[in-house]
Motif scaffolding. Structure first.
Motif, short mmCIF file in Angstrom:
data_model
loop_
_atom_site.label_atom_id
_atom_site.label_comp_id
_atom_site.label_asym_id
_atom_site.label_seq_id
_atom_site.Cartn_x
_atom_site.Cartn_y
_atom_site.Cartn_z
N SER A 200 0.98 -1.16 0.02
CA SER A 200 -0.02 -0.13 -0.06
C SER A 200 0.49 1.05 0.13
CB SER A 200 -0.66 0.05 1.43
OG SER A 200 -1.67 -0.89 1.13
N PHE A 201 0.81 1.72 -0.74
CA PHE A 201 1.32 3.38 -0.89
C PHE A 201 0.02 4.75 -0.27
CE2 PHE A 201 2.87 0.56 -3.67
CZ PHE A 201 4.23 0.73 -3.28
N TYR A 202 0.35 5.94 0.07
CA TYR A 202 -0.06 6.73 0.95
C TYR A 202 0.82 8.08 0.26
CZ TYR A 202 -4.06 8.58 3.88
OH TYR A 202 -5.13 8.88 3.84
N ALA A 203 -0.60 8.88 0.00
CA ALA A 203 -0.03 10.69 -0.45
C ALA A 203 -0.81 11.25 0.36
CB ALA A 203 -0.46 10.48 -1.66
N VAL A 204 -0.34 11.66 1.23
CA VAL A 204 -0.76 13.12 2.63
C VAL A 204 -1.05 14.21 2.15
CG1 VAL A 204 -0.77 13.89 4.85
CG2 VAL A 204 -0.43 11.55 4.63
N SER A 205 -2.36 15.00 2.00
CA SER A 205 -2.29 16.21 1.68
C SER A 205 -2.23 17.15 3.24
CB SER A 205 -3.73 16.57 1.38
OG SER A 205 -3.54 16.17 -0.19
N THR A 206 -1.23 18.16 2.88
CA THR A 206 -0.73 18.38 4.15
C THR A 206 -1.63 19.55 4.45
OG1 THR A 206 1.02 20.33 2.93
CG2 THR A 206 1.58 18.13 4.34
N GLU A 207 -2.05 20.71 3.01
CA GLU A 207 -3.07 21.59 3.78
C GLU A 207 -4.45 21.25 3.76
OE1 GLU A 207 -1.34 23.82 4.31
OE2 GLU A 207 0.19 22.92 4.38
N ASP A 208 -5.01 20.14 3.21
CA ASP A 208 -6.15 19.35 3.65
C ASP A 208 -7.10 20.22 4.44
OD1 ASP A 208 -8.80 17.75 2.70
OD2 ASP A 208 -7.05 16.28 2.27
N ARG A 209 -8.40 20.25 4.11
CA ARG A 209 -8.81 21.12 4.18
C ARG A 209 -10.18 20.63 4.89
NH1 ARG A 209 -9.09 26.02 6.77
NH2 ARG A 209 -11.22 26.35 5.92
N THR A 210 -10.23 19.04 3.92
CA THR A 210 -12.02 18.04 3.87
C THR A 210 -11.57 17.01 4.87
OG1 THR A 210 -12.12 18.73 1.73
CG2 THR A 210 -13.26 16.37 2.00
N ILE A 211 -10.08 16.37 5.15
CA ILE A 211 -9.99 15.06 5.71
C ILE A 211 -8.74 15.71 6.77
CG2 ILE A 211 -9.14 12.74 6.03
CD1 ILE A 211 -10.57 11.57 3.86
N ASP A 212 -9.01 15.59 7.93
CA ASP A 212 -7.78 16.49 8.67
C ASP A 212 -6.48 15.41 8.21
OD1 ASP A 212 -7.28 17.61 11.64
OD2 ASP A 212 -6.05 16.16 11.84
N PRO A 213 -5.07 16.30 7.87
CA PRO A 213 -3.99 15.52 7.85
C PRO A 213 -3.69 14.58 8.41
CG PRO A 213 -4.08 17.89 7.26
CD PRO A 213 -5.00 17.15 8.02
N ASP A 214 -3.73 14.65 9.94
CA ASP A 214 -3.32 13.85 11.42
C ASP A 214 -3.73 12.43 10.82
OD1 ASP A 214 -1.33 15.00 11.99
OD2 ASP A 214 -2.48 16.39 13.33
N LEU A 215 -5.02 13.17 10.61
CA LEU A 215 -5.44 11.66 10.15
C LEU A 215 -5.70 10.96 9.25
CD1 LEU A 215 -8.29 9.45 11.26
CD2 LEU A 215 -10.21 10.91 9.63
N GLU A 216 -4.86 11.63 8.26
CA GLU A 216 -4.15 10.83 6.69
C GLU A 216 -3.09 10.25 7.30
OE1 GLU A 216 -4.57 13.58 3.77
OE2 GLU A 216 -6.29 14.07 3.92
N ARG A 217 -1.86 11.10 8.05
CA ARG A 217 -1.01 10.61 8.91
C ARG A 217 -1.19 8.77 9.45
NH1 ARG A 217 0.23 15.75 10.04
NH2 ARG A 217 1.58 16.98 8.47
N PHE A 218 -1.89 9.07 10.50
CA PHE A 218 -2.60 7.86 11.26
C PHE A 218 -2.52 6.72 10.00
CE2 PHE A 218 -5.80 5.17 13.15
CZ PHE A 218 -5.29 4.42 13.94
N MET A 219 -3.88 6.74 9.30
CA MET A 219 -4.55 5.66 8.29
C MET A 219 -3.61 5.17 7.65
SD MET A 219 -8.13 6.88 7.33
CE MET A 219 -7.80 8.74 6.84
N ALA A 220 -2.48 6.16 6.97
CA ALA A 220 -0.93 6.18 6.52
C ALA A 220 0.13 4.41 6.81
CB ALA A 220 -0.87 6.90 6.07
N LYS A 221 0.01 5.08 8.14
CA LYS A 221 1.02 4.78 9.41
C LYS A 221 0.00 3.01 10.25
CE LYS A 221 3.48 4.86 14.04
NZ LYS A 221 4.02 5.83 15.30
#
Length: 260
Positions: A200-221
């Motif tokens: 699996s591969f994940y692209a986090v959007s650091t300026e995201d205002r639709t999904i919280d970026p830290d939530l994206e980081r959690f799911m990727a990790k």
């Protein structure tokens, strides 16, 4: 008698089964022949148009699914129909809500890798809404309006919170083709988490205002994904198509010199 399609399924399943999920390098992955792209809420299949040419230039067969945005079951079925037409190893890519579709449909044995672009990535049976509530509520949530059973983003929220790093003219054009979603879509839960068994591969959007970026980081990790961070709004696939295309090409087992 084993058909060509059955043989392809068997070969891909064998290759993928030998990989550790997540963290795989392009040298470890089977060379994909196809990429299937799935869009999320507030969009349609055309949102991948900036990414597709780079994938096609690398010799990949690319298909963008038209997600019906009705129920999770309908959305998964639409993706499964596209997957059924593919021959050989296939990278399955999901943006935003369609991370749920990728997690469910990605169990298909011909799927060699998964790519999540600022996407939901729940575990099997997990309530994504409850998970998201453990992080700050993203601003775009306040911009969702409903006409009866159909939901969409207001123009102000679309321009500011969904497509905030795009030129205003481009963002307004995307707003014009926004597809409404049905309320039932949001209540669906995945029964499988393909990221537990697929690279699996994940692209986090650091300026995201639709999904919280830290939530994206959690799911990727949590999925042990190969992760990149892009200084982008939720629409990194449009504002930073080269970075997203490169990540997909890596998932497809493309050597680096084909991606630079």
């Amino acid at each position: 008698m084993m058909t060509r399609r059955d043989l392809n399924h068997a070969l891909v399943a064998t290759a993928v089964g030998a990989l550790l999920p997540g963290g795989a390098s392009s040298q470890d992955l089977p060379r994909a022949r196809n990429v299937v792209l799935v869009h999320g809420l507030f969009a349609d299949g055309s949102c991948w148009l900036e990414v597709i040419p780079a994938l096609q230039a690398a010799g990949l067969n690319v298909t963008s699914v038209q997600n019906p945005l009705t129920t999770l079951e309908d959305a998964v079925a639409s993706t499964q129909r596209v997957l059924a037409r593919q021959e050989g190893p296939t990278v399955l890519v999901g943006h935003s809500f369609s991370g749920m579709i990728v997690s469910e449909a990605g169990a298909d044995p011909k799927v060699s890798a998964l790519v999540y672009v600022a996407a939901r990535a729940p575990d099997a049976g997990e309530d994504y809404t409850s998970l998201a509530k453990t992080y700050p509520t993203p601003p775009a949530s306040a911009g969702i309006v409903f006409d009866g059973d159909e939901g969409r983003l207001s123009e102000a929220a679309f321009l500011r919170d969904f497509a905030g790093d795009l030129p205003v003219e481009r963002a307004r054009a995307l707003f014009a083709v926004q597809q409404p979603f049905r309320k039932a879509l949001l209540s669906g839960k995945t029964t499988q988490a393909a990221w537990r068994s697929k690279p699996s591969f994940y692209a986090v959007s650091t300026e995201d205002r639709t999904i919280d970026p830290d939530l994206e980081r959690f799911m990727a990790k949590r999925m042990n994904a190969k992760t990149i961070e892009v200084k982008s709004s939720h629409l990194s696939l449009i504002s930073h198509p080269r970075e997203i295309a490169n990540l997909i090409l890596e998932a497809a087992g493309q050597p680096r010199d084909r991606r630079d």
